[in-house]
Design an enzyme around this catalytic site. Structure first.
Site, PDB file in Angstrom:
ATOM      1  N   PRO A  10      37.411 -48.666 -65.650  1.00  0.00           N
ATOM      2  CA  PRO A  10      36.054 -48.843 -65.149  1.00  0.00           C
ATOM      3  C   PRO A  10      35.440 -47.571 -64.560  1.00  0.00           C
ATOM      4  CG  PRO A  10      37.657 -49.939 -63.737  1.00  0.00           C
ATOM      5  CD  PRO A  10      38.374 -49.547 -64.982  1.00  0.00           C
ATOM      6  N   ASN A  11      34.158 -47.442 -64.825  1.00  0.00           N
ATOM      7  CA  ASN A  11      33.293 -46.372 -64.295  1.00  0.00           C
ATOM      8  C   ASN A  11      33.515 -45.023 -64.971  1.00  0.00           C
ATOM      9  OD1 ASN A  11      31.984 -48.033 -62.264  1.00  0.00           O
ATOM     10  ND2 ASN A  11      33.964 -48.060 -61.232  1.00  0.00           N
ATOM     11  N   ARG A  18      28.739 -39.411 -62.388  1.00  0.00           N
ATOM     12  CA  ARG A  18      29.211 -40.105 -61.190  1.00  0.00           C
ATOM     13  C   ARG A  18      30.009 -39.133 -60.324  1.00  0.00           C
ATOM     14  NH1 ARG A  18      34.927 -42.964 -61.877  1.00  0.00           N
ATOM     15  NH2 ARG A  18      35.084 -44.036 -59.890  1.00  0.00           N
ATOM     16  N   TYR A  23      34.700 -35.657 -59.660  1.00  0.00           N
ATOM     17  CA  TYR A  23      35.197 -35.826 -61.037  1.00  0.00           C
ATOM     18  C   TYR A  23      34.711 -34.744 -62.004  1.00  0.00           C
ATOM     19  CZ  TYR A  23      36.485 -40.395 -59.196  1.00  0.00           C
ATOM     20  OH  TYR A  23      37.037 -41.390 -58.445  1.00  0.00           O
ATOM     21  N   ASN A  72      44.078 -43.787 -67.946  1.00  0.00           N
ATOM     22  CA  ASN A  72      43.423 -43.620 -66.655  1.00  0.00           C
ATOM     23  C   ASN A  72      42.726 -44.946 -66.400  1.00  0.00           C
ATOM     24  OD1 ASN A  72      41.920 -43.103 -64.426  1.00  0.00           O
ATOM     25  ND2 ASN A  72      40.965 -41.226 -65.186  1.00  0.00           N
ATOM     26  N   ALA A  75      39.921 -47.565 -60.960  1.00  0.00           N
ATOM     27  CA  ALA A  75      40.299 -48.316 -59.758  1.00  0.00           C
ATOM     28  C   ALA A  75      41.290 -49.439 -60.035  1.00  0.00           C
ATOM     29  CB  ALA A  75      39.047 -48.870 -59.079  1.00  0.00           C
ATOM     30  N   GLU A  96      50.304 -41.762 -67.156  1.00  0.00           N
ATOM     31  CA  GLU A  96      49.174 -42.102 -66.282  1.00  0.00           C
ATOM     32  C   GLU A  96      48.436 -40.813 -65.917  1.00  0.00           C
ATOM     33  OE1 GLU A  96      50.586 -43.953 -62.709  1.00  0.00           O
ATOM     34  OE2 GLU A  96      48.596 -43.956 -61.755  1.00  0.00           O
ATOM     35  N   HIS A  98      45.039 -39.161 -63.725  1.00  0.00           N
ATOM     36  CA  HIS A  98      43.876 -39.252 -62.843  1.00  0.00           C
ATOM     37  C   HIS A  98      43.222 -37.889 -62.757  1.00  0.00           C
ATOM     38  CE1 HIS A  98      44.859 -43.270 -61.743  1.00  0.00           C
ATOM     39  NE2 HIS A  98      46.115 -42.880 -61.594  1.00  0.00           N
ATOM     40  N   ARG A 105      42.981 -38.268 -51.309  1.00  0.00           N
ATOM     41  CA  ARG A 105      41.815 -39.111 -51.064  1.00  0.00           C
ATOM     42  C   ARG A 105      42.186 -40.310 -50.183  1.00  0.00           C
ATOM     43  NH1 ARG A 105      38.885 -40.149 -56.555  1.00  0.00           N
ATOM     44  NH2 ARG A 105      37.269 -40.841 -55.082  1.00  0.00           N
TER      45      ARG A 105
HETATM   46  C1  DQA Z   1      40.494 -41.998 -60.913  1.00  0.00           C
HETATM   47  C2  DQA Z   1      40.927 -42.203 -59.462  1.00  0.00           C
HETATM   48  C3  DQA Z   1      40.702 -43.652 -59.039  1.00  0.00           C
HETATM   49  O1  DQA Z   1      41.107 -43.826 -57.691  1.00  0.00           O
HETATM   50  C4  DQA Z   1      39.246 -44.016 -59.157  1.00  0.00           C
HETATM   51  O2  DQA Z   1      39.035 -45.371 -58.836  1.00  0.00           O
HETATM   52  C5  DQA Z   1      38.670 -43.687 -60.491  1.00  0.00           C
HETATM   53  C6  DQA Z   1      39.053 -42.445 -61.140  1.00  0.00           C
HETATM   54  C7  DQA Z   1      40.612 -40.514 -61.324  1.00  0.00           C
HETATM   55  O3  DQA Z   1      40.582 -40.271 -62.538  1.00  0.00           O
HETATM   56  O4  DQA Z   1      40.676 -39.621 -60.485  1.00  0.00           O
HETATM   57  O5  DQA Z   1      37.830 -44.415 -61.020  1.00  0.00           O
HETATM   58  O6  DQA Z   1      41.356 -42.751 -61.744  1.00  0.00           O
END
Ligand code: DQA
Length: 144
Positions: A10-11, A18, A23, A72, A75, A96, A98, A105
């Site tokens: 998501p997102n 964003r 990011y 990735n 959240a 995984e 990020h 964070r």
């Molecule tokens: C994320 C880190 C997560 O905590 C966050 O909710 C994201 C992006 C990252 O790529 O740094 O949506 O996965």
């Protein structure tokens, strides 16, 4: 099984727009370009969804068909036992990724359900982390 699946949660469709201070300015299309370049002649599928069930369906489809998964989960990383279970039903390597260093964070980002299943975890390298993960799976497929 010579294909790689890159999953974004998501997102991440808003990457580049964003919170660029966290990011960066690169977009999901830039991530896809990087991943395709890193995959070389190995076929690669890159997906993004804001929906947990869709991510789980893609993980199920990868069973028996895909050499490795780069994920990735956004959240959902910090909340989803269902994605953890789906990854446990997948037999291949899972990396995984990020973009941000989640450990620098908020405390709620320090726990990942996915890390308990992942074979490797890459955090804080920006979108280059995806390329490193894809290269790793490509190398594993080359080793046989
Ligand atoms: C994320 C880190 C997560 O905590 C966050 O909710 C994201 C992006 C990252 O790529 O740094 O949506 O996965």
């Amino acid at each position: 099984m010579t294909s790689i699946l890159v999953l974004n949660g998501p997102n991440l469709n808003l990457l580049g727009k964003r919170q660029p201070e966290i990011y960066g300015h690169a977009t999901l299309d830039d991530v896809a370009d990087l991943c395709r370049a890193a995959a070389g002649d190995v076929s690669i599928r890159i997906e993004q969804s804001n929906h947990e069930g869709q991510l789980i369906d893609w993980i199920h489809e990868a069973r028996g068909t895909t050499a490795g998964i780069v994920i990735n989960a956004g959240a959902y990383t910090h909340t989803s036992i269902a994605i953890f279970d789906a990854l446990n039903a997948y037999e291949g390597p899972v990396i995984e990724v990020h973009i941000s260093n989640v450990h620098k964070r908020e405390g709620f980002r320090h726990h990942s359900y996915i890390s308990a299943r992942a074979d490797g975890v890459i955090v804080g390298l920006g979108i280059r982390g995806y390329a490193a993960a894809v290269r790793h799976i490509r190398d594993l497929t080359a080793e046989g």
